[in-house]
Design a protein around this motif. Structure first.
Motif, short mmCIF file in Angstrom:
data_model
loop_
_atom_site.label_atom_id
_atom_site.label_comp_id
_atom_site.label_asym_id
_atom_site.label_seq_id
_atom_site.Cartn_x
_atom_site.Cartn_y
_atom_site.Cartn_z
N SER A 1 0.84 -1.20 0.00
CA SER A 1 0.00 0.00 0.00
C SER A 1 0.88 1.25 0.00
O SER A 1 2.03 1.23 0.45
CB SER A 1 -0.90 0.01 1.23
N THR A 2 0.34 2.36 -0.49
CA THR A 2 1.12 3.59 -0.55
C THR A 2 1.23 4.21 0.84
O THR A 2 0.36 4.02 1.70
CB THR A 2 0.48 4.62 -1.49
N ILE A 3 2.29 4.95 1.04
CA ILE A 3 2.48 5.61 2.33
C ILE A 3 1.40 6.65 2.58
O ILE A 3 1.04 6.92 3.73
CB ILE A 3 3.88 6.24 2.43
N LEU B 1 -1.70 4.79 3.83
CA LEU B 1 -1.48 4.25 5.17
C LEU B 1 -1.37 5.35 6.22
O LEU B 1 -1.26 5.06 7.41
CB LEU B 1 -0.21 3.40 5.19
N ASN B 2 -1.37 6.60 5.78
CA ASN B 2 -1.32 7.75 6.69
C ASN B 2 -0.06 7.73 7.55
O ASN B 2 -0.11 7.99 8.76
CB ASN B 2 -2.57 7.78 7.59
N VAL B 3 1.07 7.43 6.94
CA VAL B 3 2.33 7.40 7.68
C VAL B 3 3.23 8.59 7.36
O VAL B 3 4.34 8.68 7.88
CB VAL B 3 3.12 6.09 7.41
N ILE B 4 2.74 9.50 6.53
CA ILE B 4 3.53 10.69 6.22
C ILE B 4 3.40 11.68 7.36
O ILE B 4 2.29 12.06 7.76
CB ILE B 4 3.07 11.34 4.90
N SER C 1 4.64 6.20 -3.20
CA SER C 1 5.57 5.09 -2.98
C SER C 1 4.96 4.09 -2.01
O SER C 1 4.20 4.45 -1.10
CB SER C 1 6.89 5.62 -2.41
N SER C 2 5.28 2.82 -2.21
CA SER C 2 4.77 1.79 -1.31
C SER C 2 5.56 1.80 -0.01
O SER C 2 6.71 2.24 0.03
CB SER C 2 4.86 0.42 -1.97
N VAL D 1 8.79 10.26 6.22
CA VAL D 1 8.37 9.00 6.82
C VAL D 1 9.53 8.50 7.67
O VAL D 1 10.65 8.33 7.18
CB VAL D 1 8.00 7.94 5.76
N THR D 2 9.30 8.28 8.94
CA THR D 2 10.34 7.85 9.86
C THR D 2 10.18 6.36 10.18
O THR D 2 9.15 5.75 9.91
CB THR D 2 10.27 8.65 11.16
N PHE D 3 11.21 5.79 10.78
CA PHE D 3 11.13 4.41 11.25
C PHE D 3 9.95 4.24 12.21
O PHE D 3 9.24 3.23 12.18
CB PHE D 3 12.42 4.00 11.95
#
Length: 397
Positions: A184-186, A189-192, A339-340, A369-371
């Motif tokens: 899934s894209t970042i 996934l709401n990870v930005i 990006s995935s 996007v962090t670890f």
């Protein structure tokens, strides 16, 4: 399958990890630099040991230190006039205040528990390891200076530590268990993370020292941008950690854009060094200028003659004669909102960065996007939502 994987013991991640090197909390900043430069590690653990009864004599890891910590310590107002005096301060005095970033964890603890601690702000998990050093290794470490050796405390127990990067790498090796989430894209996934730190390339680097402290606390980076909000590069704790203590002078003398050139691989250009010296003179920062002169003089001396003994520690005014760090570019690693997740994980691990910048097609900066954001996605697979804690005010250093 994913839940079962996350419930596994954290000791599985310790296989093949090196024994943790350490310095005592009472060691000086100069001792810490010696330890860092001999080891080639980005960080060295700091330990405090009690005395008296066995209950109070246990040794505990109370923090970690890197060259980046030393650089920011030298940038404090009280150290600008006489940075050499700062090298004799106990290393415990420059450890971050507030919530600890180090936590001891039993080897039979679950990966889920480890992830929860990381997402709550822990940066390194100290794990006991079972194997013991052989006699040759023990003799080797016992012959090292007392301020720098292997972490063998509490009945000669050895330790390793795990980082966010270690956990992300472990998850990437088992990525199939989490299908289809990794593809899934970042953005979906709401990870930005849009709450990012930026500085214009013409702004003084010293104006964002609080950002550098925050980057250390959150394991992220500061983006250097142009007037159109386009990404030029990054100033990260790891980049600073791969530099040397003269980066403190560079922070006080240069713009953010020039600081990128100073800490980039290959060493600073000579014209930039001369400009730095002139700038320090104009700002009456003679102590920082003296630090630069001493470092470059020592570096030239050490390049023409090898060190006679590994046990020779750094003196008060000889703080830069040993440098084993690999060069590290300040060029930023980027991806797009489309990006995935797995692609971004691979980028971060391949380039050894703790965050990947998210940009549009025209290179306009969006976020990063962090670890930690990556780990939140995998943690949610096992159930339970992680709530982001309030940010620590790391500017009060």
């Amino acid at each position: 399958m994913a839940v079962r994987l996350l419930s596994g013991e954290v000791s599985e991640l310790c296989l093949g990890k090196p024994e943790l090197r350490w310095i005592a909390a009472s060691a000086t900043v100069s001792d810490a630099l010696t330890a860092l430069k001999r080891s080639g590690d980005s960080h060295v653990s700091v330990w405090s040991c009690g005395s008296g009864s066995s209950a109070n004599s246990a040794c505990v890891c109370v923090g970690k230190i890197s060259v980046a910590d030393v650089i920011l310590f030298l940038c404090r107002g009280e150290n600008l006039a006489d940075p050499f005096k700062a090298f004799q301060v106990p290393v415990s005095d420059i450890l971050p205040k507030g919530s600890p970033v180090i936590r001891h964890l039993e080897p039979n603890s679950s990966l889920l528990e480890a992830m929860d601690y990381i997402l709550a702000g822990t940066q390194n998990l100290v794990i006991p390891i079972q194997n013991h050093m052989n006699s040759n290794s023990r003799k080797k470490f016992l012959n090292k200076p007392s301020a720098f050796t292997c972490a063998r405390h509490n009945g000669h127990q050895q330790y390793c530590w795990l980082t966010q990067e270690d956990v992300v790498r472990f998850l990437l090796n088992s990525i199939g268990a989490f299908s289809p989430i990794p593809t899934s894209t970042i953005e979906s996934l709401n990870v930005i993370d849009y709450d990012i730190m930026t500085v214009h390339y013409n702004e003084p680097a010293s104006s964002v020292i609080s950002y550098f402290y925050r980057a250390l606390a959150e394991q992220t980076s500061v983006a250097v941008i142009d007037e159109d909000n386009k990404l030029i590069g990054e100033i990260s704790p790891f980049t600073l950690a791969c530099s040397d203590e003269t980066a403190a002078a560079a922070i006080m003398a240069l713009s953010a854009g020039d600081l990128l050139a100073y800490i980039d691989c290959g060493g600073p250009p000579e014209d930039l060094v001369q400009y730095m010296k002139k700038s320090l003179e104009e700002r009456n920062l003679g102590g920082m200028l003296e630090l630069m002169d001493e470092f470059f003089h020592s570096s030239m001396s050490s390049s023409s003659s090898s060190c006679s003994s590994d046990d020779e520690s750094l003196s008060t005014r000889n703080v830069g004669t040993v440098r084993y760090y690999p060069a590290r570019r300040s060029e930023a690693v980027v991806c797009s909102p489309g990006s995935s997740l797995v692609a971004v994980m691979i980028q971060a691990l391949a380039h050894r960065v703790s965050c990947v910048w998210v940009v549009e097609e025209d290179h306009t900066l969006v976020g990063n996007v962090t670890f930690a954001e990556m780990l939140k996605v995998f943690r949610n697979v096992a159930g339970g939502r992680y709530s982001k804690p309030e940010r620590v005010n790391s500017s009060k250093q």
